[in-house]
Design a protein around this motif. Structure first.
Motif, PDB file in Angstrom:
ATOM      1  N   GLN A 185       0.847  -1.195   0.000  1.00 13.22           N
ATOM      2  CA  GLN A 185       0.000   0.000   0.000  1.00 13.22           C
ATOM      3  C   GLN A 185       0.882   1.244   0.000  1.00 13.22           C
ATOM      4  N   SER A 186       0.644   2.115  -0.929  1.00  8.36           N
ATOM      5  CA  SER A 186       1.464   3.306  -1.099  1.00  8.36           C
ATOM      6  C   SER A 186       0.577   4.544  -1.042  1.00  8.36           C
ATOM      7  N   SER A 187       1.145   5.706  -1.343  1.00  8.22           N
ATOM      8  CA  SER A 187       0.341   6.930  -1.303  1.00  8.22           C
ATOM      9  C   SER A 187       0.898   7.971  -2.264  1.00  8.22           C
ATOM     10  N   ILE A 188       0.019   8.873  -2.698  1.00  7.49           N
ATOM     11  CA  ILE A 188       0.356   9.910  -3.664  1.00  7.49           C
ATOM     12  C   ILE A 188      -0.004  11.272  -3.076  1.00  7.49           C
ATOM     13  N   TYR A 189       0.854  12.266  -3.304  1.00  3.63           N
ATOM     14  CA  TYR A 189       0.551  13.612  -2.817  1.00  3.63           C
ATOM     15  C   TYR A 189       1.297  14.659  -3.638  1.00  3.63           C
ATOM     16  N   PHE A 190       0.901  15.905  -3.469  1.00  2.00           N
ATOM     17  CA  PHE A 190       1.586  17.029  -4.101  1.00  2.00           C
ATOM     18  C   PHE A 190       2.462  17.700  -3.036  1.00  2.00           C
ATOM     19  N   ASP A 191       3.757  17.892  -3.363  1.00  2.00           N
ATOM     20  CA  ASP A 191       4.637  18.515  -2.375  1.00  2.00           C
ATOM     21  C   ASP A 191       4.467  20.043  -2.383  1.00  2.00           C
ATOM     22  N   LYS A 192       5.298  20.743  -1.620  1.00  2.00           N
ATOM     23  CA  LYS A 192       5.171  22.201  -1.489  1.00  2.00           C
ATOM     24  C   LYS A 192       5.421  22.921  -2.806  1.00  2.00           C
ATOM     25  N   SER A 193       6.145  22.255  -3.714  1.00  2.00           N
ATOM     26  CA  SER A 193       6.409  22.850  -5.029  1.00  2.00           C
ATOM     27  C   SER A 193       5.382  22.413  -6.062  1.00  2.00           C
ATOM     28  N   ASN A 194       4.318  21.775  -5.580  1.00  2.00           N
ATOM     29  CA  ASN A 194       3.235  21.288  -6.435  1.00  2.00           C
ATOM     30  C   ASN A 194       3.677  20.149  -7.358  1.00  2.00           C
ATOM     31  N   LYS A 195       4.751  19.457  -6.979  1.00  2.00           N
ATOM     32  CA  LYS A 195       5.217  18.295  -7.734  1.00  2.00           C
ATOM     33  C   LYS A 195       4.518  17.046  -7.202  1.00  2.00           C
ATOM     34  N   LEU A 196       4.176  16.137  -8.111  1.00  2.00           N
ATOM     35  CA  LEU A 196       3.480  14.914  -7.717  1.00  2.00           C
ATOM     36  C   LEU A 196       4.494  13.884  -7.224  1.00  2.00           C
ATOM     37  N   ILE A 197       4.256  13.349  -6.029  1.00  2.00           N
ATOM     38  CA  ILE A 197       5.179  12.417  -5.387  1.00  2.00           C
ATOM     39  C   ILE A 197       4.450  11.116  -5.039  1.00  2.00           C
ATOM     40  N   LEU A 198       5.138  10.006  -5.284  1.00  2.00           N
ATOM     41  CA  LEU A 198       4.622   8.695  -4.879  1.00  2.00           C
ATOM     42  C   LEU A 198       5.471   8.159  -3.738  1.00  2.00           C
ATOM     43  N   ASN A 199       4.845   7.894  -2.601  1.00  2.00           N
ATOM     44  CA  ASN A 199       5.511   7.170  -1.517  1.00  2.00           C
ATOM     45  C   ASN A 199       5.325   5.683  -1.810  1.00  2.00           C
ATOM     46  N   LEU A 200       6.345   5.085  -2.397  1.00  2.00           N
ATOM     47  CA  LEU A 200       6.252   3.697  -2.856  1.00  2.00           C
ATOM     48  C   LEU A 200       6.714   2.745  -1.756  1.00  2.00           C
TER      49      LEU A 200
END
Length: 407
Positions: A185-200
């Protein structure tokens, strides 16, 4: 998954692949909207459990609390007014998360007033099941890695070649693609720079506790006939040649011929779409060649590590080289420097120490008596000591000498 796996989390930068800009923006919005829906669902579910807990005089064994916890499921009416993203399975993930967090809060002092009820922020990463993330290479001639996700969204993993640990990360993702590493199970979010990040989240099989033999060293010699010749320092009969340089040079020659043909064709095309197509074809040849060499080096490095593991080596000795370390045309055209890096990080994962040693005279030195003379190597393949008469395959002799060196 049990104690046979080690769990690790890697952060990956993502971008959505879609030629239609409008649809791409809609897909980014889908992620944000799904994240917001999850935020609503998490706090609603937590408030339901909290109210039942307080109404039961903080007794988690009460019938009211047990029934409330049991009824917190996908069909619960509390989710009726929330629009969840198609295919995200958020309801199930929310229920699991809230129940887990509430139980943790109880264990960590909620009943004693030492812990507050969990309040989820709007920026809480969007949870996704590992099975929803489908990793693959973009195509056969590409090292670009893509991830197919829910709602027909396709991500590209953004990894710059100058990024720290580029090779190690590519190796890790290759193991995800070939199924050696399992995605949890992972998660996706937008960082402070509005970049899309996947916590894999990855489940990596734990290595068997095989003790290395103290001082045992594998010497690795780069040769003309064989890309690598390996041999043990304490048992020189245990050796192996790995790969065929003829295979390598033949494939590289094919790439060179294709480049020459395209370059010749470019001279006859002055401009327009025809020239653009030829330039694109030339770029594709370069990408395919780079990927071939990278794949070849992955294969060679894996076989070297497997040999070292099988024979319980404590060390691997590699020649101390630079990116421009070879005069020979075959060797200079083959990225041995990249191969060394691959051996290093793969050895690190197995707990095998890599040492870089000075290769001076290893091809001229007799591994039996130690006599050094350039006449000891009458041909590329043959070694014969002019002092003691010892004869051996030249690559084998050099690998023995390399295995016996220290930093």
């Amino acid at each position: 998954m049990g104690s046979k796996f080690m769990i690790t989390v890697r952060k990956l930068k993502l971008t959505i692949i879609n030629d239609d800009e409008t649809k791409r923006n809609e897909q980014y919005k889908f992620i944000r909207d799904s994240q917001y829906a999850q935020y609503q669902g998490l706090n609603l579910a937590m408030s339901v459990l909290t109210n039942a807990y307080l109404s039961s005089n903080r007794d988690i064994k009460s019938d009211l609390f047990k029934e409330t916890q049991k009824n917190l499921k996908n069909s619960s009416h509390i989710f009726d007014d929330i629009t969840f993203g198609k295919g995200t399975d958020n309801k199930s993930l929310i229920n699991q998360k809230v129940k887990k967090d509430f139980n943790s809060a109880i264990k960590n002092g909620l009943a004693r007033g030492e812990r507050n009820i969990t309040n989820y922020k709007r920026t809480f990463p969007l949870m996704t099941r590992g099975t929803a993330l489908k990793f693959s290479y973009k195509d056969d001639c590409s090292d670009e890695i893509i991830i197919k996700w829910v709602n027909k969204i396709v991500f590209k993993v953004v990894i710059g070649r100058k990024d720290k640990n580029y090779l190690e990360l590519m190796h890790t993702l290759n193991k995800v693609i070939n199924g050696e590493y399992k995605v949890g199970q992972s998660s996706i979010y937008f960082d402070k720079s509005n970049k899309l990040i996947l916590n894999l989240t990855l489940y990596i099989p734990e290595k068997k506790d095989d003790d290395a033999i103290n001082g045992r060293t594998l010497g690795v010699d780069l040769g003309i006939k064989y890309p690598a010749y390996v041999c043990l320092n304490d048992d020189t009969f245990i050796r192996q040649h790995i790969g065929e340089s003829l295979e390598l040079s033949k494939q590289r020659e094919q790439f060179r011929n294709r480049r020459k043909r395209l370059q010749q064709q470019l001279k006859n095309v002055k401009g327009g779409k025809g020239r653009e197509k030829k330039l694109a074809a030339l770029d594709k040849v370069a990408v395919c060649e780079r990927n071939f060499v990278k794949t070849y080096n992955h294969t060679i490095s894996k076989r070297i590590i497997d040999f070292a593991k099988k024979n319980k080596c404590e060390f691997i000795n590699l020649e101390q080289l630079t990116k421009d370390g070879f005069d020979n045309i075959i060797l200079s055209n083959w990225s041995y420097y990249e191969l060394q890096n691959m051996i290093k990080y793969k050895a690190d994962r197995e707990g095998i120490k890599v040492r870089y040693v000075n290769p001076a005279y290893t091809s001229q030195k007799c591994s039996k008596c130690g006599y050094i003379d350039k006449e000891n190597r009458p041909t590329q393949e043959k070694f014969k000591c002019i002092k003691c008469g010892f004869e051996l395959n030249a690559d084998h002799n050099a690998a023995i000498n390399i295995s016996r060196l220290e930093e």
